[in-house]
Design an enzyme around this catalytic site. Structure first.
Site, PDB file in Angstrom:
ATOM      1  CG  HIS A  13      -1.898   1.118   1.381  1.00 40.11           C
ATOM      2  ND1 HIS A  13      -3.280   0.949   1.421  1.00 40.11           N
ATOM      3  CD2 HIS A  13      -1.713   2.379   1.099  1.00 40.11           C
ATOM      4  CE1 HIS A  13      -3.756   2.101   1.303  1.00 40.11           C
ATOM      5  NE2 HIS A  13      -2.883   3.164   1.138  1.00 40.11           N
ATOM      6  CG  LEU A  16       4.893   5.388  -5.713  1.00 39.83           C
ATOM      7  CD1 LEU A  16       5.403   4.581  -6.804  1.00 39.83           C
ATOM      8  CD2 LEU A  16       6.359   5.744  -4.889  1.00 39.83           C
ATOM      9  CE  LYS A  99      -7.934   2.463  -0.800  1.00 35.44           C
ATOM     10  NZ  LYS A  99      -6.798   3.098  -0.413  1.00 35.44           N
ATOM     11  CG  HIS A 136      -9.826   5.017   3.228  1.00 33.86           C
ATOM     12  ND1 HIS A 136      -8.709   5.393   3.304  1.00 33.86           N
ATOM     13  CD2 HIS A 136     -10.714   5.402   4.238  1.00 33.86           C
ATOM     14  CE1 HIS A 136      -8.901   6.148   4.508  1.00 33.86           C
ATOM     15  NE2 HIS A 136     -10.058   6.169   4.949  1.00 33.86           N
ATOM     16  CB  ALA A 268      -5.026  12.727   6.048  1.00 32.47           C
TER      17      ALA A 268
HETATM   18  O1  DOR Z   1      -3.657   9.698   5.408  1.00 30.37           O
HETATM   19  C1  DOR Z   1      -3.901   9.332   4.420  1.00 30.37           C
HETATM   20  N1  DOR Z   1      -3.457  10.002   3.194  1.00 30.37           N
HETATM   21  N2  DOR Z   1      -4.973   8.276   4.239  1.00 30.37           N
HETATM   22  C2  DOR Z   1      -5.362   7.852   2.855  1.00 30.37           C
HETATM   23  O2  DOR Z   1      -6.103   7.446   2.933  1.00 30.37           O
HETATM   24  C3  DOR Z   1      -4.736   8.850   1.613  1.00 30.37           C
HETATM   25  C4  DOR Z   1      -3.320   9.355   2.039  1.00 30.37           C
HETATM   26  C5  DOR Z   1      -3.052  10.324   1.108  1.00 30.37           C
HETATM   27  O3  DOR Z   1      -3.129  10.371  -0.373  1.00 30.37           O
HETATM   28  O4  DOR Z   1      -2.337  11.444   1.299  1.00 30.37           O
HETATM   29 ZN    ZN Z   2      -3.372   5.219   1.527  1.00 36.31          ZN
END
Ligand code: DOR
Ligand code: ZN
Length: 349
Positions: A13, A16, A99, A136, A268
């Site tokens: 997982h 990139l 996904k 997710h 996030a």
């Molecule tokens: O914290 C996260 N960042 N959770 C995710 O599901 C996506 C990811 C991101 O693409 O930055």
């Molecule tokens: Zn992820």
């Protein structure tokens, strides 16, 4: 033990990104991991096989000289994904999973699924063609407490989904709770889960305290699903180190520019590619299960995805080090999680 040699691991997982920053993110992964399941949440998302093929080519051309690495591509499921697209993906041999982002659940999930019943044709085709669904697992109901969204997802989405598509193979990505550990552990072998290094290393207190013990908010440790209480971390540790083939390594390394993490609404995602294997090794060692690291990191994921196990080997050395506070990221900078902390294991070759 001073050195540990294991089969070269894979990352099941990984984010990139794309464009000029991709090469910088990629180099940290390809230095360690032989293959990775590459997430499709670009802007715009990778919803079609031709996009996945083009993205794969961009990744391969961005590889550092001498690095051997195979990107395993995924498609981004939408309400409109057709059975024909799933067939194309399967026939391509390049796409290894599809996904599910519930719309609004996380970074770049705006084009995600608004109701899973809208995806029946795609899910039916995936079940028939044995193409895995990667989920997710968080409910998007804003009334549900953010720390409870994974548990709510199991009840409201995963259980009904598995009832309707019993032969569909599913990876419950980046699990963060005791509830998910238990649910996956009790399910048949069509359900597996990835576990990140940061959910094994930290509990939610880490979001609010610096490496020096001072109180403060730590944007670089913020990801979704958010890090949970210590009892959940303990359950994840038991799952990862327990030897079950249903649990395997997936870093969810998700780089963002420092500027976007350190803002009034920091996004996030934890960038762990440069430290992930060291983090996993330390967690396994502390659990007294270093001898089980290899199966978790290098065997279980390949077996689930029905891919050959790697033949190369990699050596970790007991050698204290600290990750740098920032690294290049295209025209920006990215901060690895764990900067300023001490790590015991370093990659030797
Ligand atoms: O914290 C996260 N960042 N959770 C995710 O599901 C996506 C990811 C991101 O693409 O930055
Ligand atoms: Zn992820």
């Amino acid at each position: 033990m001073q050195t540990l040699t294991i089969t070269r691991p894979d990352d099941w997982h990984l984010h990139l990104r794309d464009g000029p920053a991709m090469k910088d993110a990629l180099a940290h992964t390809s230095a360690v991991f032989a293959r990775a399941i590459v997430m499709p949440n670009l802007k715009p998302p990778v919803t079609r096989t031709d996009q996945a093929r083009a993205y794969r080519e961009r990744i391969v051309s961005a590889l550092a000289p001498g690095h051997r690495f195979e990107p395993l591509m995924t498609l981004y499921l939408t309400d409109a994904t057709s059975a024909a697209e799933i067939r194309l993906a399967r026939d391509s041999g390049l796409v290894h999973g599809v996904k599910l982002y519930p719309a609004g659940a996380t970074t770049n999930s705006e084009s995600g699924v608004t109701g899973l019943d809208r995806c029946d044709p795609a899910l039916q085709a995936m079940q028939e063609l044995d193409l895995a669904l990667l989920v997710h697992g968080e409910t998007t109901d804003p009334a549900v407490d953010v720390f409870d969204r994974e548990r709510a997802f199991i009840d409201t989405v995963l259980i009904p989904l598995r009832r309707r598509f019993p032969a569909l193979r599913i990876v419950f990505e980046h699990i963060t709770t005791r509830d998910a550990v238990q649910y996956v552990g009790e399910a048949d072998d069509r359900l597996a889960a990835t576990i990140t290094a940061h959910h094994l290393r930290y509990n939610r207190n880490a979001l609010f305290v610096g490496p020096d013990g001072r109180n403060g908010i730590r944007p670089h440790a913020y990801c979704l699903p958010v890090i949970k209480r210590e009892e959940h971390r303990q359950a994840l540790l038991r799952a990862a180190t327990g030897g079950s083939p249903k649990f395997f390594l997936g870093t969810d390394s998700a780089p963002h520019p420092v500027r976007e993490k350190e803002s009034a609404c920091g996004c996030a995602g934890c960038f762990t590619a440069p430290v992930a294997l060291s983090m996993y090794a330390e967690c396994f060692e502390q659990a007294g299960a270093l001898e089980r690291l290899e199966a978790f990191a290098s065997f279980h994921g390949a077996d689930f995805y029905r891919l050959p196990r790697n033949r190369e080997r990699i050596t970790l050395q007991r050698s204290p080090w600290q990750p740098p506070s920032e690294l290049p990221f295209g025209a920006e900078r990215v901060a690895p999680l764990g900067a300023g902390e001490n790590f015991a294991w370093k990659i030797a070759n």
